[in-house]
Design a protein around this motif. Structure first.
Motif, short mmCIF file in Angstrom:
data_model
loop_
_atom_site.label_atom_id
_atom_site.label_comp_id
_atom_site.label_asym_id
_atom_site.label_seq_id
_atom_site.Cartn_x
_atom_site.Cartn_y
_atom_site.Cartn_z
N LYS A 1 -13.10 6.98 -0.66
CA LYS A 1 -13.47 8.35 -0.28
C LYS A 1 -14.27 8.35 1.02
O LYS A 1 -14.05 9.18 1.91
CB LYS A 1 -14.29 9.01 -1.38
N SER A 2 -15.20 7.41 1.14
CA SER A 2 -16.01 7.33 2.36
C SER A 2 -15.14 7.03 3.57
O SER A 2 -15.35 7.57 4.67
CB SER A 2 -17.09 6.25 2.21
N GLN A 3 -14.14 6.18 3.38
CA GLN A 3 -13.22 5.85 4.47
C GLN A 3 -12.44 7.09 4.91
O GLN A 3 -12.27 7.34 6.11
CB GLN A 3 -12.23 4.76 4.03
N ILE A 4 -11.95 7.85 3.93
CA ILE A 4 -11.18 9.06 4.27
C ILE A 4 -12.10 10.10 4.92
O ILE A 4 -11.72 10.75 5.90
CB ILE A 4 -10.50 9.65 3.02
N ASP A 5 -13.31 10.24 4.38
CA ASP A 5 -14.27 11.18 4.98
C ASP A 5 -14.50 10.86 6.44
O ASP A 5 -14.57 11.76 7.29
CB ASP A 5 -15.62 11.11 4.24
N LYS A 6 -14.59 9.57 6.74
CA LYS A 6 -14.90 9.13 8.09
C LYS A 6 -13.70 9.17 9.02
O LYS A 6 -13.79 9.63 10.17
CB LYS A 6 -15.46 7.71 8.05
N ASN A 7 -12.55 8.71 8.53
CA ASN A 7 -11.39 8.51 9.41
C ASN A 7 -10.34 9.62 9.34
O ASN A 7 -9.50 9.73 10.23
CB ASN A 7 -10.75 7.16 9.11
N GLY A 8 -10.36 10.41 8.27
CA GLY A 8 -9.46 11.54 8.17
C GLY A 8 -8.00 11.19 8.35
O GLY A 8 -7.45 10.34 7.64
N GLU A 9 -7.35 11.83 9.31
CA GLU A 9 -5.92 11.67 9.54
C GLU A 9 -5.52 10.22 9.79
O GLU A 9 -4.42 9.80 9.41
CB GLU A 9 -5.47 12.54 10.70
N LYS A 10 -6.38 9.48 10.43
CA LYS A 10 -6.07 8.08 10.72
C LYS A 10 -5.83 7.32 9.41
O LYS A 10 -4.91 6.49 9.32
CB LYS A 10 -7.21 7.45 11.50
N TRP A 11 -6.65 7.59 8.41
CA TRP A 11 -6.51 6.91 7.11
C TRP A 11 -5.17 7.24 6.49
O TRP A 11 -4.48 6.37 5.98
CB TRP A 11 -7.65 7.31 6.17
N LYS B 1 0.80 -1.22 0.00
CA LYS B 1 0.00 0.00 0.00
C LYS B 1 0.83 1.28 0.00
O LYS B 1 0.28 2.37 -0.08
CB LYS B 1 -0.96 0.00 1.20
N SER B 2 2.16 1.15 0.09
CA SER B 2 3.00 2.33 0.05
C SER B 2 4.06 2.26 -1.04
O SER B 2 5.09 2.93 -0.97
CB SER B 2 3.67 2.56 1.42
N SER B 3 3.84 1.43 -2.06
CA SER B 3 4.81 1.28 -3.13
C SER B 3 4.94 2.57 -3.94
O SER B 3 3.96 3.29 -4.14
CB SER B 3 4.38 0.15 -4.08
N LYS B 4 6.17 2.83 -4.41
CA LYS B 4 6.37 3.96 -5.30
C LYS B 4 5.79 3.60 -6.66
O LYS B 4 5.96 2.47 -7.14
CB LYS B 4 7.87 4.25 -5.46
N LYS C 1 -2.40 8.19 7.96
CA LYS C 1 -1.31 7.58 8.73
C LYS C 1 -1.17 6.10 8.38
O LYS C 1 -0.07 5.55 8.34
CB LYS C 1 -1.56 7.75 10.22
N GLU C 2 -2.31 5.46 8.12
CA GLU C 2 -2.28 4.04 7.79
C GLU C 2 -1.91 3.80 6.33
O GLU C 2 -1.59 2.67 5.94
CB GLU C 2 -3.66 3.42 8.07
N ASN C 3 -1.94 4.85 5.53
CA ASN C 3 -1.65 4.71 4.09
C ASN C 3 -0.58 5.73 3.67
O ASN C 3 -0.74 6.47 2.71
CB ASN C 3 -2.94 4.93 3.29
N GLN C 4 0.51 5.74 4.42
CA GLN C 4 1.62 6.65 4.12
C GLN C 4 2.17 6.37 2.72
O GLN C 4 2.46 5.23 2.37
CB GLN C 4 2.72 6.49 5.15
N ASN C 5 2.29 7.43 1.93
CA ASN C 5 2.77 7.31 0.55
C ASN C 5 3.48 8.59 0.16
O ASN C 5 3.49 9.57 0.90
CB ASN C 5 1.59 7.06 -0.40
N GLU C 6 4.03 8.55 -1.04
CA GLU C 6 4.73 9.73 -1.56
C GLU C 6 3.79 10.92 -1.71
O GLU C 6 4.16 12.05 -1.39
CB GLU C 6 5.35 9.39 -2.91
N ASP C 7 2.60 10.68 -2.20
CA ASP C 7 1.64 11.76 -2.43
C ASP C 7 0.23 11.19 -2.41
O ASP C 7 0.03 9.98 -2.25
CB ASP C 7 1.92 12.47 -3.76
N ILE C 8 -0.74 12.07 -2.56
CA ILE C 8 -2.13 11.64 -2.48
C ILE C 8 -2.49 10.69 -3.63
O ILE C 8 -3.28 9.75 -3.45
CB ILE C 8 -3.09 12.86 -2.46
N HIS C 9 -1.90 10.89 -4.80
CA HIS C 9 -2.19 10.03 -5.95
C HIS C 9 -1.74 8.60 -5.67
O HIS C 9 -2.47 7.64 -5.93
CB HIS C 9 -1.50 10.56 -7.20
#
Length: 461
Positions: free
Chosen positions: A71-81, A4-7, A83-91
């Motif tokens: 989108k629903s997950q991010i709407d609900k969990n915000g920052e937690k999401w 989930k964090s691959s370049k 942190k759990e999906n650290q990546n280079e950028d939003i894309h």
């Protein structure tokens, strides 16, 4: 399958990215604000790929359904999401999450698309939405000013030039001066939308997508009026951000000018306004203080807007075609300026709605400073004396008044006649402040009836 964090570009590289590179290069910490726009753009792109037969309808439906769930997950969990999906950028964060859920079908989404046209689409969507919100806030503030102008169309106070008392004006006329500035700001923001509302998606990295994606379909899905005409320009163009930063800066400067006057007017020396206790602050040391922090911050933040505009123009000035990572810097600049101008518009509106104008103090201030001197010169001009000569005569009268500690309305007729025989008893009425104001019956003038005409014109816009 990548984690989930691959370049998204890892295939070319044989070494893992240095930790410091990630700290320096990654943008998720701020471009996560674009998650809604990124998902919206990806959904449109999935429709485009399906229309081009790159994706089956089933695959496109699976991608779209999953993106909506993300989108629903991010709407609900915000920052937690995040942190759990650290990546280079939003894309990368959204695409890797998509692929981790639906596998190789998710990995097909980026077909015919680069992050270059992807981010250009995201930031245009975001800017378009935010500018529309700024326009609504501006309209509300302008309406408050119009209503105050209507209320105070007869309230007299000194008008200033060079911060020196000049001529009597009405408070309504003064307020409408700022209505005019905001009207021009509204026009600039409104006109800018047509330049923002152009779709870059389909431009790819630089040369255009290699698949027959219907870009007009994408534009319709995303509410864009036009599509870009050149793929090189599409991915490198940030004119719309520079323009938005300029428009925000000029609006900020207009409000800074107003704020400066509110700061002055709230002092004991002026005492033209009383700021509501709900919109002022105090001192941690001096118990008596009541500070105009709101207008002071508005004045201060105008420098911040100019800094963001200058930074954006500086980023752009030496860039070769087409996309360069320098453009990553655009987001924090536009995010910050938009955030700040929105709260400024809100607080300025509330501040004005709760302000008290001290009309008696304003009127008293017109009794000194010879605000009716121009009317004396005009009086003589109407008697046939050339204005330049009338101006000189009036100047000598003012010197006489200063020397003898008199105001013009205290002069006797003998004193008037001493300067020019054309002065008659009617001069006393002509130089009354109300008369001075009422004579300015010209389009755009300060006479109360002209102020009300201007109010009606403003209400009609």
């Amino acid at each position: 399958m990548p984690n989930k964090s691959s370049k998204l570009w890892s295939g070319r590289f044989s070494k893992k990215s240095a930790k410091l590179l990630s700290e320096f290069n990654d943008s998720l910490s701020f471009d996560k604000r674009l998650y809604k726009e990124d998902i919206e753009g990806s959904i449109a792109h999935a429709h485009g790929l399906s229309s081009a037969k790159v994706l089956t309808k089933k695959e496109a439906s699976k991608i779209i359904t999953t993106l909506k769930k993300i989108k629903s997950q991010i709407d609900k969990n915000g920052e937690k999401w995040f942190k759990e999906n650290q990546n280079e950028d939003i894309h990368s964060a959204i695409e890797n999450k998509l692929s981790s859920i639906i596998g190789d079908t998710g990995r097909k989404l980026h077909t015919g698309r680069s992050r270059n046209d992807q981010v250009a689409t995201d930031i245009r969507l975001w800017t378009r939405n935010e500018i529309k919100e700024i326009i609504l806030l501006l309209k509300k503030l302008r309406l408050t000013i119009i209503n105050l102008s209507k209320k105070h169309y007869k309230t007299i106070l000194p008008g200033y030039t060079h911060l020196q008392k000049a001529q009597a004006i009405t408070l309504g006329h003064y307020l409408l001066a700022y209505e005019q500035k905001l009207k021009r700001d509204l026009e600039r923001f409104t006109e800018s939308i047509k330049r923002i509302n152009v779709l870059p998606l389909g431009a790819g990295a630089v040369a255009g997508a290699g698949f027959k994606i219907n870009r007009n379909l994408l534009a319709t899905k995303l509410g864009f009026e036009k599509i870009t005409e050149n793929s090189i320009d599409a991915v490198s163009d940030r004119d719309f951000i520079a323009e938005s930063l300029f428009n925000i800066s000029l609006l900020g400067i207009h409000l800074s000018q107003w704020a400066e006057e509110m700061i002055l007017w709230s002092t004991d020396e002026f005492n033209y306004i009383t700021i509501s206790d709900a919109y002022a602050t105090g001192s941690s040391m001096m118990p008596q203080k009541k500070n105009p922090d709101i207008p002071e911050l508005i004045r201060g933040k105008s420098g911040r807007f100019l800094g963001n505009l200058t930074a954006m123009l500086t980023v752009l000035k030496g860039l070769p075609m087409a996309y360069n990572k320098d453009l990553q810097e655009d987001k924090e600049l536009i995010f910050d300026s938009v955030d700040q101008i929105k709260i400024i518009l809100k607080i300025t509106n509330e501040f004005l709605q709760n302000i008290k104008f001290n009309k008696e103090k304003m009127y008293k201030a017109t009794q000194t400073g010879y605000l009716n001197a121009t009317e004396v010169a005009d009086y003589l001009t109407k008697k046939g004396i050339p204005f330049r000569s009338a101006h000189e005569i009036t100047g000598k009268i003012i010197v006489y008044c200063i020397k003898n500690k008199k105001q013009l309305n205290n002069l006797t007729m003998d004193e008037w006649k001493r300067f020019n025989k054309e002065f008659n008893n009617d001069i006393i009425e002509k130089i009354k402040l109300e008369s001075c104001v009422n004579t300015k019956k010209i389009h755009g003038g300060t006479a109360p009836e002209e102020v009300m005409k201007a109010v009606k014109r403003a209400e009609g816009k």
